[in-house]
Structure formats: C-alpha cells, structure tokens
Design an enzyme around this catalytic site. Structure first.
Site, short mmCIF file in Angstrom:
data_model
loop_
_atom_site.label_atom_id
_atom_site.label_comp_id
_atom_site.label_asym_id
_atom_site.label_seq_id
_atom_site.Cartn_x
_atom_site.Cartn_y
_atom_site.Cartn_z
N GLU A 1 0.82 -1.21 0.00
CA GLU A 1 0.00 0.00 0.00
C GLU A 1 0.85 1.25 0.00
OE1 GLU A 1 -3.74 -1.66 2.61
OE2 GLU A 1 -1.99 -0.86 3.69
N ASP B 1 -7.86 -4.75 8.91
CA ASP B 1 -7.46 -3.52 8.21
C ASP B 1 -7.30 -3.70 6.72
OD1 ASP B 1 -5.23 -5.02 8.16
OD2 ASP B 1 -3.92 -3.54 9.09
#
Lengths: 350, 350
Positions: free
Chosen positions: B67, B238
């Site tokens: 990410e 998450d």
C-alpha cells in the site's frame, strides 16, 4: 555508527544513489542504455494486460504537483515518487526530481531503492524513441526540438539511437537554454541549428518533439506549423491545465496514448471531447492495431509518462546490479530474529 | 566511492535507518515518544479539514498487500509504503514492513526518508492510546490483549502511558507469542496474566485490544464476550476480507472511525450496511461530537490506520532530527549547477 546495531541481510535494501546511477550510465553508455531500456519498455507494453494499472495519484498545489505512480505485473511491484514544480528552476531547484522502489509481490519487501531523476529522463526519452521508431514517416532525417530544458538532450540521443536522426533544429523561449542544448548536442556529434521561433525551428523537420515545462495551457505549436506526414512527440503537456498544442492540430492527427484514463486528464487530449478516438500504444506494439498507415498522416504521441515505463526502467536497473555493483546497502527494514518480537529487538538494541 | 562525484547540499536527503530509529526511541524513551506522537496525532486530527485525504492505494495479491498512503496539509506532503503479508512470518520475514518520506509542498523535494516498520508500530499504538483515553469507561484498570504479535507490546506501553492501565490479560492462538509478549511486558513492569481462550482473557477487562494478523474473515470476539461499558480497539482488521469481530458486536456498539471511505472498505464495518452510522474521530477531538455518553455504552474504535497518522509521525520524527542527529545524508536527488543542464551534469561526471 552501524557496527553496534548491525542488521541482518534481510534488513538491507540496495540503494542506487545519483552518483552510482551516473556510474552505471557511463559504464553502459547513455545511448546504449536508453536503447536497452526501450527494449524492456516495449516488452512490457506487449504484455500490457498483465499489469495492475491505475492513474497516478497526484497532490496538486499552486507551486506544482507531487505524484506517486505504482504498478505491478503480479511478480514485482514498482512505484515512483516524482514532483513537477516549474517555479523551482528560478530557485535553483530541479523542476522534476524522482526516486523509486522495486519490490517483490510475494513478500512485499523492497529489493531496490533508486534515484529516478536521471532514470526518468532516460525512460522518457527511451519511450519517445520507441514510439518515434514505430510511427515516424519513412526517410525522416530531421527533428525539431521545442523546449531545450533538462529533457532535451536525452530525447535527441535516444531518438538518434533508435531512429538514426542526426539533424536537430532547436528552439526555446529562453535562448540560454537553446545555447546550452546546442553545445551539449554538438559535443555528441549532432548536426544542430538554433532558431528564434518555433515556426522557423519546425521548417523542414519530419519529427517534432516538444518538451516545455510551463504549468499552464500553452500553444507551443499551432496548426499552420504542422505539415502532412509529420510525427509529433508531445512530451511536456503532462498534467491537468498543462498542454502544448493548439486543439486544431489534435483534430488533424491520429493520436496514440499510453493509458487513456490518465491521458484524458493530463495529456493534450484533455482539450478534446472525452470520447475522441485515440489508439492505445500497447495495441500497436502487440500487433493488434496499425500504427502509421499513410504517408500524409500526422501521427501524435500524446505522452504523459505512465507507471509501467518506470516499472520497466526499475527492473532494467535492478537486473544491471547483478553485474554492475553500483549500489550501497541501506538499513531500511527492521528484521528481528523472531518476526513477532519487534519489541524485543528494540529492547535488545537499548 | 563518493569523493569524485560529491553532490551539493540540495542533493542530500536525511535518511533515518532502523538502527538510527532505535537510537531515537531509546534516547526519548518508547513510552514518552508514543505520548509525544499522540499529541501530534491529536493536533492533526483537530485540523482534519486542512488535509488532502484519499483512501490508500492498495495492490492486493494472494500473498498480501502493498500500500501507498499519501497525504498533505498544504505545506508538507508525506507518504508511507507499507506491506502486509501474513505468510511472511513462517518464512522469516516481517508481516508488516514500512518506510516513508516527508516532503516540502512548495518545492516537491523530499526532506526525510525514514524506516517506518518501528515507526508504524509506535504511531498505531499512539493512536490506540489516544482513542482509548477519549472513549474508555471511567476507572478502567484492566486490558485484554488478543493477538500477541509484533504490535502487542507497543499497544500496552502506549495505553499505559496515556491511560494508566497496568493490568494485562493476554491471549494468542499461538502460546509461543503469548509467552514472548508476557516476558517482554513483565520486564516493563506490567501485571500480566496469560490465558488459553479469548473468553477467559476478556473476563474482568474494561478494555479489549485485538491485533491479530490473519488475512481472512475471523471471529476473534463473539457477542457473548462483550459486556456493557467496554471499550474495544479493533486494530487487526485492516483490509478487505480481514476482520476480527462478529457483526453482532458491531450492532451493539457505537463505532468510531478514522476516515469512513477507507474504513468502509477495510475495517470491521465492511461487514455492515454502507449506511450504518459511524462517528468520525476528528469530530470528537475537535469537540464537535460527543465521545462516550453513557457508562453502559460499548465503544468500538474500528482502527485501520490512516495516512494522516503517518504524516503526524513523520513530522514528529523530522522535528526530532534538529536536536538528535540520528540520520545519514543520502545522495538521492540530482542537483546540476544549471537546473536545465541535467545532461551536462551527467557528462561532466563521466
């Protein structure tokens, strides 16, 4: 200071500094390196559907833009950080600086951090040269270079390498830039003339490459300057509000782009209807669509620079590091003995 | 090798290695550092509307996710690269590693590159502690920690620093992890008990913090385990498909989130209707909405980690470098004498 806290092999990421990138370029030779990179870029265009693609993520401000450009082919992941700040030059900073990272998808671990200011100049020029070889009219011998800043010489050297173009006609709004480029390019053996207007510069050229840096709608080229059969590389228009060509040129041209969702927002075609037909370059490289089909056709590469080109550049440099050890190991990743014991690693270092 | 190609001051970016980050943490003290970072994180939550916000850009694969998390307050720009690979542990790699960059918006130049594996552990725990102080019931004295991996001790130390919680009840599916955490936390002066089931671990706790790492829908906590008045920090869920709580708990809780567009996709609330009401934490920090309003209320921090928290951590570390010179200069940016003469710089180095 590193001896008391020596990390393990896993914690090191090879880092290619600017000095080491220059060593690599000189070892391989700039023209050869751009030709080699063009081959990798072409190979990656040909396997385009394998890539995760997304328009770059841009943070715009009054002064410029900071962008992240990620992509992945499923085995490797790369991203580039790049800024574009036209006002930087007057302050003694680069308009464009960049760095990038290549990682393994299976572990998520970075395998290389590298400067990409020089590498971006190389890959941008390599891409232009690749597309020029694909689309330029037969027998082209002269290129006009409009905009003689940091990117100019790289474009010339790459296009000579792939397309045998040795005659250059230079123009820049600032004649200091033109003189700088002329001196550099003559030293590389080019036949160079300098010009005081873009109209004059494009006369007799079959290829026009524009790489100007203003962050505003500009009209570097107007319709009357573009004769039939020309190929245009529009390099400089690469963010919203930044264009170089009058829209009339676009309507007369067949337009080739890297990745339409990004080019529609950032390229010359932001001036056109969002449905205006364009050809995706990868279709041409893969033999699925034609490139130039007529001698009198005007072909336009509306270049904005796409993440896959940086990915190609990163994996090219990473492969070079096996034989050219131009990198320093960087202690960038924590690597505890027991991977769940990050706290323990921290305490033992205390 | 650097002497012959010495770059200028402009070309250097301060780099905080893992070893230097550990020096900084030990100089300030881990608890104090997380408390200081919590203050910066809180200050940045209070000025939330000033930030450019976007959900992180995730590249998912079978093995995990990579990410990029950028944000900017208009003066500074920061981003973090972070991976999450649950299968890494078995291969001797970290599940989560990270690094980040802080830049100036006006020039686009990076001003710091830093490891963020340790820094992410600190900022994640600092954020949990900040939210726990905001939402936990009065008189809370005992916390259950479910998931005793790399994040566990940081959570405990930060929450003790801000909330005076010294009694911990530990559970992990792997008792080796629990024993590791118990040993580390007892060394920090905590009153620790270990447990063989989550049901047992949560008994008598007013605060539950879950930080497990499986990348799949899991049910670490079920509804019968959650008594009235509890506060839950759900840290581990998450990314899409990764959750820790049974949805029944969510329906009984008041849910507090960082940034709804990201949490709806990645957090526990991905299990709920997209319209399910949640409270944005910044509204509570800014005094615009209430936090806990009743003693019997169940409050849930559906934590996914947001880019502004990394930004706060980056600017905190950058400020520390003025007094703690724990960095190395990195030759990461090309800096030609004439900013338009990148080619000339390259040739002169040859």
């Amino acid at each position: 200071m590193k001896d008391t806290l020596q990390p393990s092999e896993l914690a090191y990421v090879p880092f290619v500094s600017v000095a080491n990138m220059m060593r690599l370029i000189h070892t391989i030779g700039p023209g050869q390196m751009m030709a080699d990179m063009a081959s990798v870029i072409e190979a990656d265009f040909k396997r385009w559907p394998e890539f995760d693609k997304t328009p770059r993520i841009a943070a715009h401000s009054e002064e410029g833009v900071i962008e992240l450009m990620p992509t992945s082919d499923g085995a490797q992941y790369g991203f580039k950080y790049v800024n574009g700040h036209p006002a930087n030059m007057a302050r003694g900073f680069q308009t464009v600086t960049a760095f990038g990272v290549l990682s393994r998808v299976d572990t998520g671990y970075p395998v290389m951090l590298t400067e990409m200011t020089l590498l971006t100049a190389l890959r941008t020029a390599a891409t232009s040269a690749l597309v020029t070889r694909l689309l330029a009219p037969k027998g082209a011998h002269t290129m006009a270079l409009i905009g003689n800043g940091a990117q100019c010489e790289f474009q010339a050297v790459a296009i000579r390498e792939l397309c045998k173009i040795n005659t250059l006609r230079l123009y820049d709004i600032d004649d200091k830039a033109t003189n700088k480029a002329a001196k550099n390019l003559r030293a590389q053996g080019f036949d160079v003339t300098t010009h005081t207007s873009p109209e004059d510069a494009v006369t007799g050229a079959q290829i026009i490459t524009t790489c100007t840096a203003d962050k505003q709608f500009a009209t570097i080229l107007t319709d009357n300057m573009i004769g039939s059969g020309m190929h245009i590389n529009a390099i400089g228009g690469d963010c919203p509000g930044k264009t170089e060509l009058h829209p009339d040129i676009l309507h007369r041209s067949d337009i080739f782009v890297e990745y339409p969702p990004q080019t529609r927002v950032e390229g010359e075609i932001q001036q056109l209807d969002p449905e205006h037909p364009v050809t995706e370059l990868w279709h041409v490289f893969a033999g699925q669509k034609p490139g130039r089909t007529r001698e009198d056709q005007i072909t336009l590469f509306d270049s904005v620079g796409f993440a896959t080109e940086d990915f190609s550049a990163l994996r090219y440099v990473h492969a070079q590091l096996e034989t050219h050890p131009f990198f320093d190991p960087l202690d960038m990743l924590a690597d505890p003995d027991d991977t769940r014991d990050l706290w323990g690693m921290l305490m033992r270092a205390g």
